[in-house]
Write a protein that holds these residues in place. Structure first.
Motif, PDB file in Angstrom:
ATOM      1  N   THR A 332     -50.085   0.095 -29.602  1.00  2.00           N
ATOM      2  CA  THR A 332     -51.238   0.513 -28.795  1.00  2.00           C
ATOM      3  C   THR A 332     -52.109   1.575 -29.469  1.00  2.00           C
ATOM      4  O   THR A 332     -51.611   2.597 -29.921  1.00  2.00           O
ATOM      5  CB  THR A 332     -50.714   1.065 -27.456  1.00  2.00           C
ATOM      6  N   ALA A 333     -53.415   1.308 -29.498  1.00  2.00           N
ATOM      7  CA  ALA A 333     -54.353   2.274 -30.080  1.00  2.00           C
ATOM      8  C   ALA A 333     -55.084   3.062 -28.994  1.00  2.00           C
ATOM      9  O   ALA A 333     -55.433   4.219 -29.193  1.00  2.00           O
ATOM     10  CB  ALA A 333     -55.360   1.555 -30.971  1.00  2.00           C
ATOM     11  N   VAL A 334     -55.317   2.396 -27.870  1.00  2.00           N
ATOM     12  CA  VAL A 334     -56.075   3.024 -26.783  1.00  2.00           C
ATOM     13  C   VAL A 334     -55.303   2.843 -25.481  1.00  2.00           C
ATOM     14  O   VAL A 334     -54.754   1.764 -25.219  1.00  2.00           O
ATOM     15  CB  VAL A 334     -57.470   2.359 -26.639  1.00  2.00           C
ATOM     16  N   PHE A 335     -55.263   3.912 -24.682  1.00  2.00           N
ATOM     17  CA  PHE A 335     -54.502   3.847 -23.430  1.00  2.00           C
ATOM     18  C   PHE A 335     -55.388   4.280 -22.266  1.00  2.00           C
ATOM     19  O   PHE A 335     -55.923   5.384 -22.268  1.00  2.00           O
ATOM     20  CB  PHE A 335     -53.274   4.750 -23.534  1.00  2.00           C
ATOM     21  N   GLY A 336     -55.538   3.388 -21.291  1.00  2.00           N
ATOM     22  CA  GLY A 336     -56.388   3.683 -20.141  1.00  2.00           C
ATOM     23  C   GLY A 336     -55.666   4.506 -19.080  1.00  2.00           C
ATOM     24  O   GLY A 336     -54.530   4.192 -18.719  1.00  2.00           O
ATOM     25  N   VAL A 337     -56.334   5.551 -18.597  1.00  4.27           N
ATOM     26  CA  VAL A 337     -55.764   6.401 -17.556  1.00  4.27           C
ATOM     27  C   VAL A 337     -56.716   6.390 -16.352  1.00  4.27           C
ATOM     28  O   VAL A 337     -57.646   7.196 -16.272  1.00  4.27           O
ATOM     29  CB  VAL A 337     -55.567   7.850 -18.087  1.00  4.27           C
ATOM     30  N   PRO A 338     -56.532   5.454 -15.431  1.00  8.69           N
ATOM     31  CA  PRO A 338     -57.433   5.366 -14.283  1.00  8.69           C
ATOM     32  C   PRO A 338     -56.975   6.313 -13.167  1.00  8.69           C
ATOM     33  O   PRO A 338     -55.801   6.366 -12.844  1.00  8.69           O
ATOM     34  CB  PRO A 338     -57.283   3.908 -13.846  1.00  8.69           C
ATOM     35  N   LEU A 339     -57.941   7.058 -12.622  1.00 13.03           N
ATOM     36  CA  LEU A 339     -57.620   7.939 -11.507  1.00 13.03           C
ATOM     37  C   LEU A 339     -58.319   7.398 -10.276  1.00 13.03           C
ATOM     38  O   LEU A 339     -59.509   7.615 -10.076  1.00 13.03           O
ATOM     39  CB  LEU A 339     -58.066   9.372 -11.830  1.00 13.03           C
ATOM     40  N   GLY A 340     -57.600   6.621  -9.488  1.00 12.16           N
ATOM     41  CA  GLY A 340     -58.173   6.025  -8.279  1.00 12.16           C
ATOM     42  C   GLY A 340     -58.406   4.529  -8.434  1.00 12.16           C
ATOM     43  O   GLY A 340     -58.360   3.979  -9.541  1.00 12.16           O
ATOM     44  N   ASP A 341     -58.659   3.873  -7.288  1.00  8.13           N
ATOM     45  CA  ASP A 341     -58.752   2.403  -7.245  1.00  8.13           C
ATOM     46  C   ASP A 341     -59.960   1.859  -8.006  1.00  8.13           C
ATOM     47  O   ASP A 341     -59.852   0.872  -8.728  1.00  8.13           O
ATOM     48  CB  ASP A 341     -58.831   1.927  -5.792  1.00  8.13           C
ATOM     49  N   LYS A 368     -50.406   5.788 -10.993  1.00  7.52           N
ATOM     50  CA  LYS A 368     -49.859   7.076 -11.450  1.00  7.52           C
ATOM     51  C   LYS A 368     -50.902   8.184 -11.327  1.00  7.52           C
ATOM     52  O   LYS A 368     -52.093   7.965 -11.491  1.00  7.52           O
ATOM     53  CB  LYS A 368     -49.483   6.977 -12.928  1.00  7.52           C
ATOM     54  N   GLY A 369     -50.447   9.391 -11.086  1.00  7.29           N
ATOM     55  CA  GLY A 369     -51.325  10.559 -11.109  1.00  7.29           C
ATOM     56  C   GLY A 369     -51.655  10.927 -12.546  1.00  7.29           C
ATOM     57  O   GLY A 369     -51.071  10.373 -13.499  1.00  7.29           O
ATOM     58  N   LEU A 370     -52.578  11.873 -12.727  1.00  9.92           N
ATOM     59  CA  LEU A 370     -53.047  12.243 -14.065  1.00  9.92           C
ATOM     60  C   LEU A 370     -51.896  12.639 -14.999  1.00  9.92           C
ATOM     61  O   LEU A 370     -51.828  12.193 -16.142  1.00  9.92           O
ATOM     62  CB  LEU A 370     -54.062  13.395 -13.960  1.00  9.92           C
ATOM     63  N   LYS A 371     -50.978  13.476 -14.474  1.00 10.61           N
ATOM     64  CA  LYS A 371     -49.928  14.007 -15.334  1.00 10.61           C
ATOM     65  C   LYS A 371     -49.016  12.873 -15.857  1.00 10.61           C
ATOM     66  O   LYS A 371     -48.766  12.757 -17.052  1.00 10.61           O
ATOM     67  CB  LYS A 371     -49.104  15.027 -14.540  1.00 10.61           C
ATOM     68  N   ALA A 372     -48.556  12.031 -14.928  1.00 12.38           N
ATOM     69  CA  ALA A 372     -47.650  10.936 -15.315  1.00 12.38           C
ATOM     70  C   ALA A 372     -48.368   9.944 -16.217  1.00 12.38           C
ATOM     71  O   ALA A 372     -47.797   9.419 -17.176  1.00 12.38           O
ATOM     72  CB  ALA A 372     -47.123  10.234 -14.067  1.00 12.38           C
ATOM     73  N   ALA A 373     -49.652   9.685 -15.934  1.00 13.27           N
ATOM     74  CA  ALA A 373     -50.400   8.714 -16.733  1.00 13.27           C
ATOM     75  C   ALA A 373     -50.616   9.238 -18.151  1.00 13.27           C
ATOM     76  O   ALA A 373     -50.524   8.481 -19.129  1.00 13.27           O
ATOM     77  CB  ALA A 373     -51.731   8.390 -16.068  1.00 13.27           C
ATOM     78  N   VAL A 387     -59.869   8.271 -20.036  1.00 12.59           N
ATOM     79  CA  VAL A 387     -59.596   8.820 -18.710  1.00 12.59           C
ATOM     80  C   VAL A 387     -60.843   8.635 -17.830  1.00 12.59           C
ATOM     81  O   VAL A 387     -61.942   8.978 -18.241  1.00 12.59           O
ATOM     82  CB  VAL A 387     -59.249  10.325 -18.803  1.00 12.59           C
ATOM     83  N   ALA A 388     -60.625   8.042 -16.653  1.00 15.03           N
ATOM     84  CA  ALA A 388     -61.771   7.817 -15.759  1.00 15.03           C
ATOM     85  C   ALA A 388     -61.418   8.208 -14.335  1.00 15.03           C
ATOM     86  O   ALA A 388     -60.426   7.736 -13.774  1.00 15.03           O
ATOM     87  CB  ALA A 388     -62.197   6.348 -15.814  1.00 15.03           C
ATOM     88  N   GLY A 389     -62.217   9.116 -13.764  1.00 17.80           N
ATOM     89  CA  GLY A 389     -62.092   9.482 -12.350  1.00 17.80           C
ATOM     90  C   GLY A 389     -63.384   9.101 -11.632  1.00 17.80           C
ATOM     91  O   GLY A 389     -64.314   8.582 -12.255  1.00 17.80           O
ATOM     92  N   GLU A 390     -63.437   9.395 -10.327  1.00 15.91           N
ATOM     93  CA  GLU A 390     -64.609   8.996  -9.534  1.00 15.91           C
ATOM     94  C   GLU A 390     -65.903   9.598 -10.076  1.00 15.91           C
ATOM     95  O   GLU A 390     -66.942   8.940 -10.140  1.00 15.91           O
ATOM     96  CB  GLU A 390     -64.424   9.393  -8.083  1.00 15.91           C
ATOM     97  N   ARG A 391     -65.841  10.885 -10.455  1.00 16.39           N
ATOM     98  CA  ARG A 391     -67.058  11.550 -10.908  1.00 16.39           C
ATOM     99  C   ARG A 391     -67.579  10.917 -12.205  1.00 16.39           C
ATOM    100  O   ARG A 391     -68.764  10.710 -12.385  1.00 16.39           O
ATOM    101  CB  ARG A 391     -66.807  13.043 -11.101  1.00 16.39           C
TER     102      ARG A 391
END
Ligand code: AMP
Length: 425
Positions: A332-341, A368-373, A387-391
């Motif tokens: 894996t080169a890139v890992f997505g961390v989605p925060l929310g649906d 997963k939450g931010l920390k675990a992700a 990393v992507a959140g609502e904002r």
């Protein structure tokens, strides 16, 4: 969800599972052995994991340990007598004969294969009941160039992996003219020795194998035994000399080993083994030779042939012994961390795009939450996290985080693939 429960089942004795990350080394070894073969005109063949038991008892030989002691033979509900394949050559030749490959075009028919093999052996390091081989067969031609070619290709495969401490042992087992004469001379010598019951039986059915006996008490008595080398007919001698010269001309070093016999009955003339000095008692990483009589033994026409099989498991052990790290394709080169649906839906799309563009990408699953992700991202070995959140999404961006330096910057959604590819290059 609990992950602490352990299955009541274990891998059967003499087997083991290939798991990441080590499994990647196995794939790399298979690939490294296959590459020189593909490059030399060998076509891929795949045969069933089991065959009619007779194919092996006739082909490999009733008198060999492989058939008499180690075969997984069974009868099906329909009454067929089958066996899990203990080796590849007999099956590949059977398949080539059945499809009339030898009648279709130019000889030799050159084939390679890769798969699982089964022998009921006493397990130890490097010796398993289920193991993996990559093999090559050149069917239907008697030409010392072919014998030399196969040895050169195996040498190339091992070297491309970075292996250095292996040796090539070479011998000639003679042909149907000279071997019987030798066999009788050897039997005469062996019958005069002080040997146990089983070994005495072996003298009658497979005397050459007695030379291979590992016990000191037997080896001591073998001093002065007639050597096959002194019995080779002129044709076999000339053939062998040419194989040796061809190898020398390609700069492939080998050692003459007049005692090399190998455990299968079908070999004639050229016989060879690749041994690695870092493996202890199970030192053979591969082996093969000429089998000019095998086709006729299984009911086919005369098709002089030559081949080898290299053990994948032992090649991996040899790499470990030499401390060589096989070139394993990037994980894996890139890992997505989605925060929310919403972020999950968007990043799934981004990861899919990256994958289509040939970038190895993965994603945190299960909300997963931010920390675990982020922990998952670090554990994956990825260079970047997305990393992507609502904002972020409201602004049409995701945060591209360099996991080595910790630096983070927003990147517009539609520019992610290009940006990531640039940064990875
Ligand atoms: P053979 O068919 O006996 O000439 O074996 C060819 C190669 O397959 C050997 O040099 C080993 O590397 C490998 N091999 C054979 N038997 C086993 C086994 N029981 N466990 C692991 N590797 C094996």
């Amino acid at each position: 969800m609990t992950t602490s429960a352990v299955s009541t089942f274990q891998a059967p004795k003499g087997t083991y599972d290939l798991l990441p990350p080590d499994s990647a080394v196995f794939l790399a070894v298979r690939e490294a052995i296959a590459a020189p073969l593909r490059n030399a005109g060998y076509g891929y063949v795949e045969t069933p994991g089991f065959e009619n038991v007779e194919l092996f008892s006739r082909g490999v030989g009733e008198s060999t340990d492989i058939v008499s002691k180690e075969m997984y033979a069974f009868e099906t509900k329909g009454g067929d007598k089958l066996a899990l394949r203990p080796e590849g050559t007999a099956s590949v030749l059977r398949a080539a004969l059945e499809a009339n490959l030898h009648k279709l075009g130019n000889l030799p028919v050159k084939l390679w294969y890769s798969g699982s093999y089964y022998r009921y052996e006493r397990p130890q390091k490097g010796r398993y009941r289920h193991f993996s081989q990559v093999g090559a067969e050149a069917i239907g031609a008697e030409d010392p160039v072919l014998d030399a070619e196969l040895i050169v290709l195996a040498d190339q495969a091992y070297r491309s992996l970075g292996l250095r401490n292996f040796r090539i042992l070479l011998n000639s087992l003679g042909d149907k003219e000279c071997r019987p004469v030798y066999r009788e001379a050897l039997q005469g010598f062996l019958r005069g020795l002080d040997l146990d019951e089983e070994t005495r039986r072996r003298i009658e059915i497979n005397p050459l194998r007695v030379l291979d006996d590992k016990r000191d008490a037997v080896q001591k008595q073998l001093v002065g035994a007639p050597m096959l080398r002194d019995y080779l007919c002129d044709a076999c001698k000339a053939y062998h000399e040419e194989v040796r010269e061809l190898l020398g001309a390609q700069g492939v070093a080998f050692e003459d080993d007049p005692k090399l016999v190998r455990g299968l009955d079908y070999y004639t003339r050229t016989t060879f083994e690749f041994v690695h000095d870092g493996l202890g008692s199970q030192s053979a990483v591969g082996g093969g030779g000429r089998y000019d009589g095998l086709s006729e033994m299984i009911g086919g026409p005369s098709l002089p042939s030559v081949g080898w099989a290299l053990g994948v498991d032992r090649t991996v052990l040899a790499l470990e012994a030499e401390g060589v790290t096989a070139a394993v394709p990037a994980t894996t080169a890139v890992f997505g961390v989605p925060l929310g649906d919403e972020a999950r839906r968007v990043l799934f799309g981004t990861v899919t795009e990256l994958r289509k563009a040939g970038v190895a990408a993965d994603l945190a699953y299960g909300g997963k939450g931010l920390k675990a992700a982020m922990k998952a991202a670090n554990r994956s070995g990825a260079r970047f996290a997305l990393v992507a959140g609502e904002r972020d999404l409201a602004e049409g961006v995701v945060q591209l985080k360099d996991l080595d330096s910790g630096e983070q910057a927003p990147v517009r959604l539609e520019e992610i693939v290009t940006t990531v590819k640039e940064r990875l290059a």
